[in-house]
Write a protein that holds these residues in place. Sequence first.
Motif, short mmCIF file in Angstrom:
data_model
loop_
_atom_site.label_atom_id
_atom_site.label_comp_id
_atom_site.label_asym_id
_atom_site.label_seq_id
_atom_site.Cartn_x
_atom_site.Cartn_y
_atom_site.Cartn_z
N GLN A 1 -76.48 -39.12 -44.93
CA GLN A 1 -77.61 -40.00 -45.23
C GLN A 1 -77.50 -40.40 -46.70
N GLU B 1 -88.82 -35.53 -49.70
CA GLU B 1 -89.93 -35.34 -48.76
C GLU B 1 -89.68 -36.10 -47.47
N GLN B 2 -89.15 -37.30 -47.59
CA GLN B 2 -88.86 -38.11 -46.40
C GLN B 2 -87.82 -37.43 -45.52
N GLU B 3 -86.78 -36.89 -46.12
CA GLU B 3 -85.71 -36.27 -45.36
C GLU B 3 -86.15 -34.95 -44.72
N GLY C 1 -89.11 -34.48 -43.65
CA GLY C 1 -90.07 -34.81 -42.61
C GLY C 1 -91.43 -34.17 -42.83
N ARG D 1 -77.38 -30.71 -42.79
CA ARG D 1 -77.64 -32.12 -43.09
C ARG D 1 -76.97 -32.42 -44.41
N ALA E 1 -82.07 -27.81 -38.25
CA ALA E 1 -82.83 -28.49 -39.29
C ALA E 1 -83.01 -27.55 -40.47
#
Length: 619
Positions: A578, A615-617, A619, A548, A423
Motif C-alpha cells: 500500500q 489510522e486509515q490503514e 481501520g 501488511r 491483520a
Amino acid sequence: MSAADPLPGRRSMAAELSAVGAILGIPVVVGEHDDWELGAHGLRVGEGWYLRRGHGTREAAALAALQLWEGPRAAVRFPARERRRRALEGSRPELAPLLGAVTRAQSIAEILTSMPGLNDQLRTAVQRSLPSDLSTLPRHLQWAALVLAHGVDRAAIGTVEDRSVLEEWRLLHDARGPLDPLRRVLAPNPEVSPLRRLERSLALLLPSYERLLERDAAELGRTVLGGSDRAELSLHAEDRLGSDDFAPSDELSEEHMSESEDDDAQEVGESDHTAPELAELFASEHERFAETVISTPIPEASRLFDAAVRFAETLGIPDDGRPELGEASSAGNGGSGAVTILADYRSRAEELAEAIDGVRALWGRVISHRIAPRRTRSRSPLAEGDELATESLASTVADTLAGERQPDAFHRRVVRPRLTRNAGSTDYVLMIDRSASMSGVAAESAADAVLVMIEAFAAAERDIVHAERVAGIDLELDIRTCLIVFDAEAVVLKPLSQGLDDSVRRRMHGEVRSPSGSTNDAAALRAAADQLGIGGTASPGANGVSRRRIAILVSDGGSNDVLAAERELRRLRAAGVQVHGVGVGTEDIALRYAPDGASITDARELPLALTRIVEQELG
C-alpha cells in the motif's frame, strides 16, 4: 608594516569570529564596526565590540561563541524556552536580570559540554564582566550576579559581604544537603528539556531574588505589590512551577497580566505600585547590569527571535544536524558533539510527546482488541460441556457401542484472546524528500514527522512485548520500520531489520535536515522495494506471520524521472504494498500517487497527515 599596526591582530580576530559562526551553523560577516546587526544575509558581527572591552583574539572567539549560542542559536533551536522567557520579561520586567543571568549560566554549561576547549578563555571573559566588589550592586542584582559567577567559579560566594545575600545563599545550599542544587539546574541534562530546565532554575532561585528585591525596595521607601504572597506572579512554590505557570505567548502574557493587576488592586487596596513600576524603580541599575554583567552585542531579544526564526526558515538552517566543535573526530566514539545531537533529539521528542502518544494509541487499540477475551468453543470435544460437538457424533456412537461410559461429545464455552494472523503485523517504510527545495519549515516539519512516526512505532512495539508478557500469550503481532531519505540518490537510514537505537536517532536528526540536490523519487521507491523483499533481498514474512506492507513518500513535488518513478510505484502496488504519497505545497504528488495521494499546504501539518494514514490503514 610597523609593530604598532593592529591590522594583523584584527585579521586574526575576524578569522576566529567567522570560524565560530561556521561551527555553530550561523553565517556571520565580520567587520571593524562596534555593533551587531541581523539582516537578510546573516549576522554582521563587529569585532570592535570586543576590542573596546579589552578581549584578546581567543577570548573574543570564546565569548562570541557563547553569545551566538544563547542568542540566534537558542532562538531557532529552543523556541519554547525563548518564548517563555520573553513572556516572563513582558509580564514581570523586574525579573530581567535574573532571567538573563540564568540563561547565560545555562548557556555556558551547554557550550562547555560541547566545546570543552573554550573552557579557560570563556571563563576569563565571563569573569571579566563581573564587578570585583558585588556590594556596589543592589542585593537582588548581587543574587543574579552570584548565579552567573557560580556557573564559572564555585568560589564566587567569597566576593559577597552583604549578610542578607549570604543568608539566602547558604539557605539555598544548606537546606538541600551536600548536593549543589544550582549546578544541577544549570547543567545540561539530556533527560530534561531546555524549557523545563529554565522553569526548575526559577523555582530554585526566584524566592530569594524576590525577598532581596523587596528589601532593596523597602530601603527606598517603596512597597513591593503583594510581596512574595502573590500567587499569580510569584513562583515561590516549586509544586506550582509547571508549564501552565508561564504564558506561552505575548497575548497570553498580556491577558494574565491584566487579570493579575485586577486581583492586586483588590488585595492591596491603597497600594498601587505594580510590577512594571518596581522595574522602573531600579531601571538604571538593571540597565547597567545588562550592559556589564550580562553584556551582549546581540540585537534586542524580541526582534532577534522573530528575525532569527525567519532567517532559519529562509535559509534552512538545520536544528542540530550540523556538527558541533570536535564532533568530526568524536562522533564515532560517543564524543561530546554526538551527545549534544542526541540531547537535542530527545528534547524535541519531549516537545512532540503528545503527537507520538497519539500514533502509539492507534496501535494500542489493536493490542487491546487482540488481548480482549471473547467466548468461544473449546478446540477439543469433552465428555461433558455446553454444546454438542457435531463433528464427533460418529466417534461418540462408536465409543458408546464399545462400552465407553463418557465419550467426548461436547464442546465447552471458553474465553480466548482475539488472535488473528491476518491483520496487525506491519512493515512501514517512510521515504522523505530532502532535495534542495525541501528546506526551512519543510525540512523541520519532515524531521518532526519522522521522529513522531519512528518513536511511536518503537513504543508500540514495546507495548506489544509488554502485553504478551502480562497476558502470557503470543499476539502474533509485530511492527518493523524503515526510513529512507532521498535527493539525487536514496539513502537507507534505518533498515527494516534494525531496531531503533541512539545511533539511528542521531542520523535521523541530522540527515533529514540536510537539503541538497535534486529529487530522485524513483530511487527511493526502488530502495523501499528492496527493503520489503520485492526483488529477493529480504523476506516479507521472516517470522511466518502474514504482514501488511505500507510505504509512505513525502515530497514537495517534481521528479528526476517521472516514468521511472511510475514503474517503481506500479511494481510495489502489484506486489501488494500500500503506497501513499503526501505532497507538501503541491498537487503533483497527490495526482501521481492517486488514489492514495494527498496534499497539504502547510508543511507543519505533516505529522498529522502521516498519523491519518496510519489510522486509515489500521481501520
